[in-house]
Motif scaffolding. Sequence first.
Motif, PDB file in Angstrom:
ATOM      1  N   GLN B 649      34.464  44.199  64.663  1.00  0.00           N
ATOM      2  CA  GLN B 649      34.297  42.741  64.709  1.00  0.00           C
ATOM      3  C   GLN B 649      34.866  42.209  66.008  1.00  0.00           C
ATOM      4  O   GLN B 649      35.765  42.817  66.606  1.00  0.00           O
ATOM      5  CB  GLN B 649      35.041  42.092  63.531  1.00  0.00           C
ATOM      6  CG  GLN B 649      34.420  42.361  62.167  1.00  0.00           C
ATOM      7  CD  GLN B 649      33.170  41.536  61.902  1.00  0.00           C
ATOM      8  OE1 GLN B 649      32.711  40.773  62.764  1.00  0.00           O
ATOM      9  NE2 GLN B 649      32.580  41.705  60.723  1.00  0.00           N
ATOM     10  N   GLY B 698      32.216  42.648  57.277  1.00  0.00           N
ATOM     11  CA  GLY B 698      32.773  41.305  57.243  1.00  0.00           C
ATOM     12  C   GLY B 698      34.268  41.304  57.498  1.00  0.00           C
ATOM     13  O   GLY B 698      34.759  42.013  58.383  1.00  0.00           O
ATOM     14  N   TRP B 699      34.984  40.510  56.710  1.00  0.00           N
ATOM     15  CA  TRP B 699      36.420  40.356  56.947  1.00  0.00           C
ATOM     16  C   TRP B 699      37.193  40.441  55.626  1.00  0.00           C
ATOM     17  O   TRP B 699      36.713  39.994  54.601  1.00  0.00           O
ATOM     18  CB  TRP B 699      36.722  38.980  57.548  1.00  0.00           C
ATOM     19  CG  TRP B 699      36.007  38.651  58.813  1.00  0.00           C
ATOM     20  CD1 TRP B 699      34.827  37.972  58.913  1.00  0.00           C
ATOM     21  CD2 TRP B 699      36.427  38.958  60.144  1.00  0.00           C
ATOM     22  NE1 TRP B 699      34.472  37.823  60.243  1.00  0.00           N
ATOM     23  CE2 TRP B 699      35.441  38.424  61.013  1.00  0.00           C
ATOM     24  CE3 TRP B 699      37.522  39.642  60.681  1.00  0.00           C
ATOM     25  CZ2 TRP B 699      35.534  38.544  62.409  1.00  0.00           C
ATOM     26  CZ3 TRP B 699      37.608  39.746  62.067  1.00  0.00           C
ATOM     27  CH2 TRP B 699      36.621  39.214  62.915  1.00  0.00           C
ATOM     28  N   LYS B 721      31.963  37.727  54.022  1.00  0.00           N
ATOM     29  CA  LYS B 721      30.959  38.407  54.833  1.00  0.00           C
ATOM     30  C   LYS B 721      30.735  37.740  56.190  1.00  0.00           C
ATOM     31  O   LYS B 721      30.608  38.391  57.204  1.00  0.00           O
ATOM     32  CB  LYS B 721      29.633  38.460  54.057  1.00  0.00           C
ATOM     33  CG  LYS B 721      29.672  39.407  52.857  1.00  0.00           C
ATOM     34  CD  LYS B 721      28.299  39.991  52.570  1.00  0.00           C
ATOM     35  CE  LYS B 721      28.391  41.168  51.603  1.00  0.00           C
ATOM     36  NZ  LYS B 721      28.985  40.808  50.301  1.00  0.00           N
ATOM     37  N   THR B 722      30.714  36.399  56.206  1.00  0.00           N
ATOM     38  CA  THR B 722      30.338  35.731  57.454  1.00  0.00           C
ATOM     39  C   THR B 722      31.533  35.034  58.104  1.00  0.00           C
ATOM     40  O   THR B 722      32.551  34.773  57.458  1.00  0.00           O
ATOM     41  CB  THR B 722      29.273  34.656  57.188  1.00  0.00           C
ATOM     42  OG1 THR B 722      29.892  33.624  56.389  1.00  0.00           O
ATOM     43  CG2 THR B 722      28.085  35.237  56.445  1.00  0.00           C
TER      44      THR B 722
END
Lengths: 110, 812
Positions: B649, B698-699, B721-722
């Motif tokens: 990411q 995602g996170w 996810k976003t």
Amino acid sequence: MTPQLNAVSSVVLDTLDRFPSRIGRVFIVGDTEIAVFRTSDDEIYAVENLNPHPKGGPLAEAIVSEHYIYDPLYDWKIDLKSGLVQKPDSGQVRTFRVEIADNQVILFTK
Amino acid sequence: MTNAKEKLVVIGNGMAGINTLEQILKLTDRFDITVFGSEPHPNYNRIMLSYVLEGSKTIDDIVINDWNWYKENGIALHTGQTVTNIDTDNKTVVTDGGMTASYDKLLIATGSNSLMLPIPGSDREGVVGFRDIADCDQMLEAAKQYKTAAVIGGGLLGLEAAKGLIGLGMDVTVVHLMNDLMERQLDTVASAMLKTELERQGIKFAMGKSTAEMQGDHRVRRLVFTDGEELDAEFVVMAVGIRPNKQIGEVSGIDTNRGILVDDFMRTSAPDVYAVGECAEHRGICYGLVAPLFEQGNILAKQICGVETAGYAGSITSTKLKISGVDVFSAGEFIEGPGHTVIAAKDEWKRTYKKILLDQGKIVGAVLFGDVTESASLQKYVREATEMTDEIYGDLMGTGGHCGGKSKTAAVEKMADDEIVCGCKGVTKKVIVDAINEKGLTTVDEIKACTGATGSCGGCKPVVEQILSFVLGDGFKKTAKAGICACTPLSRQEIVASIKEKGLRTTKEVMHVLEWHNPEGCSKCRPAVNYYLGVIYPGEHKDEKESRFVNERMNANIQKDGTYTVVPRMYGGVTTPEDLKKIADVSVKYNVKAVKVTGGQRLDLIGVQKEDLPKVWEELDMPSGYAYAKSLRTVKTCVGSQYCRFGTQDSMGVGAMLERKFERLDFPAKFKLAVNGCPRNCAESCTKDIGIVGNDGGWEIFVGGNGGIKARLADSLCKVKTDQELTDTVAAVMQYYRETGNYLERTSEWVERIGLEDIYKKTVEDVEYRRTLIDSIEHALTFVEDPWKQVLNDKKLRSELFEAGKPTVIQV
């Protein structure tokens, strides 16, 4: 020439409206720094800007509550009238007499 | 009149002598007092030296009576003067500095020295005792230069010294002659548990070893034991015991044995000469602990002042080890003999141990390990040889039917008035009870402010609480859950509810309407109320600069010398060569004392003069980094997917985005974020208020981490996810904390108080509530403004806050 603390008996600091309520200001008289506070009842108190804590430091940035301040570094409570540090801590800061005349704040050094 | 004063001379400026003086001063002012001390310091708390070594306190912190105290009480203090002779016929003393003084009454309080074993080679450099500030300084110095240390002696002092040296980064081995640590205070079981715990903390042990020789060059390098084994050590602390400092008695013809002999009224063999503390020997015992010294001093003070008193009958000593994470207590007889009845409970899971010894049904000794909450009661039972009853048993062993702790207050009730509760400050039960009754105190904090009790090591806090609840009775419970400070009995929740309900707008109004004891509050509640008002009325509440701490008022961190630090924003820890150049230029121009890379990935310019602050901000022309504020500090990031081969990411990009979005908002306490590009977690999410860890899809969001005073690993809140979901969740958590956090409460405490489940419900699960939180924070964010710019644009504020006024002389 800046006035020396010992040479004069009184100096004009500033006009009263230049002292914000419950926020300290610093003045330099000769070699001495003085912290000046305006309390919420519009009294003006002046003490030497020297923290009575053994580690020293300034006082002007203290939190002001009635005629007491909480010093900015060690949170000691100090009586602006007598300069005495409140229990359980101990010590004393030098105080100066102040008078307000004709909207002028006058500090007495002797 | 002043000529008529009797002359009292004290030899020894330590805890015993000065405590006795304090007791005397409470009784009379008829003495003209002179004190001689060998050390160049005012009276300090010797038992807290281990905290100095550990770094949690400074020398200044442990001073009990500062120079002012002597002045205020009219005491002539001569430090660096060792009294070398007493002429008991002519009643005079002589010092090594050539001073003489005559006395009417003389008090010897010379304490004791470290017992230095005459081991061959022990005269080498690097061998010290652990007794005074000078020893402590040597240990601090040694730790900077050398790696290996040995502590000879596995008693109280030796273990505290060892822990201190571990804390200073040394490799430490404790060498002990016996097979049990602290064998004079603990039984074999407790001693073994203690050893295991200390090994966990990094201390090594060489048990059952006797040192035959210390080898080395000019300095000690290794120990050789009698069994031929060797141990490398470049620094040796000898902590095998103390030796009463009785020399002055010996040379002056006063009767001595192990110490200076005294009777039950602390009188020595010479007329009008007394001895107190560790230098004195009473009924064959020389004490080396602090409690007996207070008890002796108390009796001696009365004796000297002519107040009737019972004699000193000796002390039952109890011991506490001052090592954090290790609670040990013992009192009275602790090794079981044939005549003893033993009550014991060992819990290997909780790692606690409790043993109580009875002799013919009476409590005569106890050992506690791990959990020492019963130490105060046990100390009392042992001293008074209390008969064991079902009730006491139930209370001590945790099997009692009632849980109100009734008999604990009963123990306090039976406690003698002049019993010392706070050993550090010598505060008796009576002083505390009187303070509660006369001044209407209701909290431990107030008692601390008034009497000093609990203010030093804090070990006596449970007993002080018990005294408080005993004196106040039912009144205690009501007030015990205490307001946010001594100015009000109201809690945060009650204050916030009243502000909303009554529409209160300023701190003054809040304090007036809610009937604060101090109409303008104190340094604790005023900033808190100002914060609550700001969260309740975003955009409307006029921030009260006079209710802000210095750092938040000045937008810079004050240092002890009154200079400040400046930390500009560096979003996500990313900067540019141009900005670095500008920072360098400004630092040179304004003579910055140090440039430090902070833990949060930015630069700290240290030592800026107050009047230069606005100029520095102006010339930097960068946003404030809020390093001084209860606000979003930094967002720490790793390199992330932009450059890192492991990155999944864009941590730098997202970190900078979050920092830009949420900066400048007030929080209950400082707030730190970290964003990581992958689960390797290089930016240390687990110790941040919100930690974000990227993964392939995602996170994952963590909350409530802290790497500071009370370390806590963050809890996983949820996965998203976003980037939008991420921002929304961060916003919701932040706002929920802003609304429900107590002022100065970090998220690590907040999460534990509120519960992770509730936070999850409000910020993730309950979509509607989450929406309200997000809307609220978005609304609040529309009002934030850069504080440095604000000052630069306000000439009046700038001159009043930052510039020193120049007065004019009145022409008469």
